[in-house]
Design a protein around this motif. Structure first.
Motif, PDB file in Angstrom:
ATOM      1  N   CYS A   1     -34.225  34.400  23.446  1.00 20.00           N
ATOM      2  CA  CYS A   1     -34.007  33.009  23.025  1.00 20.00           C
ATOM      3  C   CYS A   1     -32.588  32.816  22.505  1.00 20.00           C
ATOM      4  O   CYS A   1     -31.954  31.781  22.781  1.00 20.00           O
ATOM      5  CB  CYS A   1     -35.023  32.631  21.956  1.00 20.00           C
ATOM      6  SG  CYS A   1     -36.731  32.541  22.559  1.00 20.00           S
ATOM      7  N   LEU A   6     -33.441  22.523  20.972  1.00 17.48           N
ATOM      8  CA  LEU A   6     -34.108  23.811  21.069  1.00 17.48           C
ATOM      9  C   LEU A   6     -33.477  24.850  20.145  1.00 17.48           C
ATOM     10  O   LEU A   6     -34.180  25.712  19.591  1.00 17.48           O
ATOM     11  CB  LEU A   6     -34.055  24.294  22.517  1.00 17.48           C
ATOM     12  CG  LEU A   6     -34.826  25.569  22.843  1.00 17.48           C
ATOM     13  CD1 LEU A   6     -36.313  25.380  22.591  1.00 17.48           C
ATOM     14  CD2 LEU A   6     -34.583  25.986  24.285  1.00 17.48           C
ATOM     15  N   ALA A  26     -35.090  24.154  16.892  1.00 14.56           N
ATOM     16  CA  ALA A  26     -36.549  24.179  16.959  1.00 14.56           C
ATOM     17  C   ALA A  26     -37.076  25.611  17.032  1.00 14.56           C
ATOM     18  O   ALA A  26     -38.200  25.892  16.592  1.00 14.56           O
ATOM     19  CB  ALA A  26     -37.031  23.385  18.168  1.00 14.56           C
ATOM     20  N   LEU A  27     -36.285  26.521  17.585  1.00 16.71           N
ATOM     21  CA  LEU A  27     -36.712  27.915  17.652  1.00 16.71           C
ATOM     22  C   LEU A  27     -36.844  28.553  16.276  1.00 16.71           C
ATOM     23  O   LEU A  27     -37.419  29.644  16.145  1.00 16.71           O
ATOM     24  CB  LEU A  27     -35.727  28.725  18.502  1.00 16.71           C
ATOM     25  CG  LEU A  27     -35.847  28.514  20.017  1.00 16.71           C
ATOM     26  CD1 LEU A  27     -34.615  29.043  20.734  1.00 16.71           C
ATOM     27  CD2 LEU A  27     -37.105  29.201  20.549  1.00 16.71           C
ATOM     28  N   LEU A  53     -38.440  26.950  13.804  1.00 15.98           N
ATOM     29  CA  LEU A  53     -39.593  26.328  13.148  1.00 15.98           C
ATOM     30  C   LEU A  53     -40.720  27.307  12.797  1.00 15.98           C
ATOM     31  O   LEU A  53     -41.387  27.116  11.774  1.00 15.98           O
ATOM     32  CB  LEU A  53     -40.134  25.193  14.018  1.00 15.98           C
ATOM     33  CG  LEU A  53     -39.270  23.933  14.074  1.00 15.98           C
ATOM     34  CD1 LEU A  53     -39.858  22.924  15.051  1.00 15.98           C
ATOM     35  CD2 LEU A  53     -39.128  23.307  12.686  1.00 15.98           C
ATOM     36  N   GLY A  81     -38.961  26.688  25.115  1.00 15.44           N
ATOM     37  CA  GLY A  81     -39.924  25.906  24.348  1.00 15.44           C
ATOM     38  C   GLY A  81     -41.258  26.581  24.142  1.00 15.44           C
ATOM     39  O   GLY A  81     -42.012  26.201  23.232  1.00 15.44           O
ATOM     40  N   VAL A 117     -41.739  28.059  20.637  1.00 16.39           N
ATOM     41  CA  VAL A 117     -41.892  26.982  19.656  1.00 16.39           C
ATOM     42  C   VAL A 117     -43.282  26.379  19.751  1.00 16.39           C
ATOM     43  O   VAL A 117     -43.935  26.096  18.734  1.00 16.39           O
ATOM     44  CB  VAL A 117     -40.813  25.902  19.876  1.00 16.39           C
ATOM     45  CG1 VAL A 117     -40.937  24.807  18.823  1.00 16.39           C
ATOM     46  CG2 VAL A 117     -39.427  26.514  19.834  1.00 16.39           C
ATOM     47  N   PHE A 173     -45.388  27.318  16.501  1.00 15.91           N
ATOM     48  CA  PHE A 173     -45.352  26.256  15.497  1.00 15.91           C
ATOM     49  C   PHE A 173     -46.145  25.019  15.901  1.00 15.91           C
ATOM     50  O   PHE A 173     -46.978  24.536  15.133  1.00 15.91           O
ATOM     51  CB  PHE A 173     -43.912  25.851  15.202  1.00 15.91           C
ATOM     52  CG  PHE A 173     -43.790  24.733  14.196  1.00 15.91           C
ATOM     53  CD1 PHE A 173     -43.903  25.012  12.845  1.00 15.91           C
ATOM     54  CD2 PHE A 173     -43.611  23.420  14.592  1.00 15.91           C
ATOM     55  CE1 PHE A 173     -43.828  23.992  11.899  1.00 15.91           C
ATOM     56  CE2 PHE A 173     -43.531  22.393  13.662  1.00 15.91           C
ATOM     57  CZ  PHE A 173     -43.639  22.679  12.313  1.00 15.91           C
TER      58      PHE A 173
END
Length: 569
Positions: free
Chosen positions: A95, A110, A113-114, A116, A317, A320, A324
């Motif tokens: 990632c 992203l 968000a990674l 989260l 994604g 994530v 999460f």
């Protein structure tokens, strides 16, 4: 000359006060060093207490543990650490390279968000997926509907309560430790190194494995070490998933079997694993050398378009979504179901929320005060290295010790001190234990490394001339800290306070073992609800913990590695 400066700078100061300010720096410095030494010894006290308790058990304890407890628990712990280590290393590195080396629509979103899944404690993810992946739960029900099956007897997924299930769930939560450190390294690597490899005929894949990945090895070692320490200290997820790890063995031996010496002996074996993990982390970055790269051109991401861009977005994604989004949607749905069905939030849950906030506030205040004392006593004075620097290193060791081990080691010295204090004051019972002071101390020792590093870094960035000017104007060391350094350290203090507050809100092992009778927090409430199988009200407590955990994730997402290019959303 110095006398004239002092007299000119502060003509209105009384003679006795001028004498105290002139003679006080050495005495004040001694007080700071003494306080820092006491804090460092306080961090070492649980380890000494653990050794003392373990030595009180006879050989029969060791024989019983060696035959019935340690073999299976050690094997499960080793397999769990190996599996989680491989998963977080692969997932976090992939990632980090994706958002660093490629540019595609949604990359900016992203990239933060990674992070989260860091807001999701491991025991909450296990709590959510146990219901989501139940044989009659929504996910397996949807899969059977798509495949045309009517009953779990016809089709069901493998049981989540297994070692592979624990490895997958913990890996989905803990990979951001590797992602965060690896992304910072990838985004600041000089571009000419990769360009030279491509010029010499290497493909993009071979250039990554032969140039970028070896350079990022120290960062990967740090991130993987942190993830493994979190895995070793986990108790909620492992117990929910039925995995008998060393941490779970310590808890059950102490609480269920009332065998304190046996629990201490298991905890000592866990300390050996902690030392091994720290040694591997140090060895992984032992040969790292840092040079100035301020004038070097950093690597620019390669633009993706079409199906390649969508594939990159979907691939990034998935962690994530699984780590999460799905657990968070589950918690929201279960909480809404509870509230909309007319079921009010129980007063006990509101009391647990108040206890969590009070505990987190007390831990934050104690931790910041201790970190400030240690960092101030260990700060460099001019160009001379501070001989008290070792105290700061010792004070930061608590984060490497699992919460269960820390609580067990702290219990014996805390009980002895509490009993002596009660006898001296003429009070019944154990006043410090009953008031939750021992729990606050345990959490402060556990989280002291978080604000300590930021405060130390902030002090090293401040010019020594500021302190020198304040001292020449007659200010005492404490006054210099209060009027000069604290305002400049405000960002580091705020970031450290936020991290400590959130981690104290979701701390489970130490709270389970050292809380006063009848004292429930959100984490212990959730633990009890999961043990009873009542998921709806437990989801409300879990959602509150997750919402609190989003704050440091947002703080981390707003930070950009120095020298890295800005990522557009």
């Amino acid at each position: 000359m110095s006398g004239s400066v002092c007299a000119t700078a502060a003509p209105g100061i009384a003679p006795w006060r001028r004498w105290r300010r002139a003679a006080g720096p050495r005495a004040a410095g001694g007080l700071w060093r003494a306080a820092s030494l006491l804090i460092a010894l306080g961090v070492l006290a649980p380890l000494a207490g653990l050794a003392w308790v373990a030595s009180g058990g006879d050989l029969a304890h060791w024989a019983h543990l060696g035959r019935h407890v340690l073999p299976q628990a050690s094997l499960n712990t080793a397999a769990l650490l190996a599996g989680v280590g491989v998963m977080v290393l692969l997932l976090g590195t992939a990632c980090a390279w994706l958002v660093s080396a490629c540019d595609f629509p949604g990359r900016g979103i992203l990239s933060w968000a990674l992070l989260l899944p860091l807001a999701m404690p491991t025991y909450i993810v296990a709590f959510a997926y146990l219901d989501l992946l139940h044989p009659i739960g929504p996910i397996q029900g949807a899969i059977r509907w798509l495949l045309g099956y009517d009953s779990p007897r016809q089709f069901r997924l493998p049981d989540l309560r297994s070692l592979p299930g624990a490895i997958v769930l913990l890996g989905l939560v803990l990979y951001p430790y590797v992602y965060l450190t690896a992304r910072a390294m990838f985004m600041t690597q000089p571009a000419h190194l990769m360009e030279a490899a491509r010029t010499l005929g290497e493909s993009a894949t071979r250039a990554f494995f032969r140039v970028a990945l070896p350079l990022a090895r120290p960062a990967l070692a740090v991130g993987t070490g942190l993830a493994l320490l979190e895995t070793l200290g986990d108790i909620g997820a492992s117990e929910f998933l039925g995995i008998q790890t060393l941490t779970v063995a310590v808890y059950t031996t102490w609480v269920t079997r009332s065998d304190l010496a046996g629990a201490a002996q298991i905890a000592c074996s866990m300390l050996a694993i902690v030392v091994a993990l720290l040694w591997l982390e140090r060895r992984g970055r032992a040969r790292q050398r840092f040079g100035s790269a301020q004038r070097m051109r950093v690597m620019q991401p390669r633009r993706l378009s079409g199906s390649a861009a969508w594939l990159a977005l979907c691939a990034g994604g998935v962690p994530v979504l699984l780590g999460f989004v799905l657990p968070a949607l589950y918690l929201v749905a279960e909480s809404a179901k509870r509230l909309l069905s007319g079921g009010a939030v129980s007063p006990a849950l509101l009391a647990a929320l108040g206890n969590s906030l009070a505990l987190a506030g007390g831990v934050t205040a104690a931790t910041l005060a201790a970190a400030l004392v240690v960092a101030w006593a260990a700060r460099p004075v001019g160009a001379t290295p501070n001989p008290d620097r070792w105290q700061a290193r010792v004070a930061g060791l608590g984060y490497a010790v699992p919460g269960t081990v820390l609580a067990l080691g702290l219990l014996t010295p805390a009980l002895a001190f509490d009993a002596g204090l009660a006898q001296w004051l003429g009070l019944p019972g154990l006043p410090l234990m009953s008031a939750g002071v021992v729990l606050v101390v345990a959490c402060a020792i556990r989280f002291l490394a978080m604000p300590l590093g930021g405060i130390e870094a902030g002090l090293t960035r401040l010019p020594p001339a500021l302190e020198l000017a304040a001292r020449l104007l007659g200010e005492s060391p404490a006054g210099t800290l209060r009027r000069v350094h604290l305002p400049l350290l405000r960002p580091a203090l705020a970031a450290g306070a936020l991290l400590v507050f959130v981690d104290a809100m979701k701390e489970l092992p130490a709270t389970l073992l050292l809380r006063p009778p009848g004292f429930e927090t959100l984490s212990t409430w959730l633990y009890a609800e999961a043990a009873r199988g009542t998921y709806e009200e437990g989801a409300i407590a879990a959602l509150a913990i997750v919402l609190a955990g989003l704050a440091p994730v947002i703080l981390l997402a707003r930070q950009r590695p120095e020298g890295a290019p800005e990522v557009a959303p």
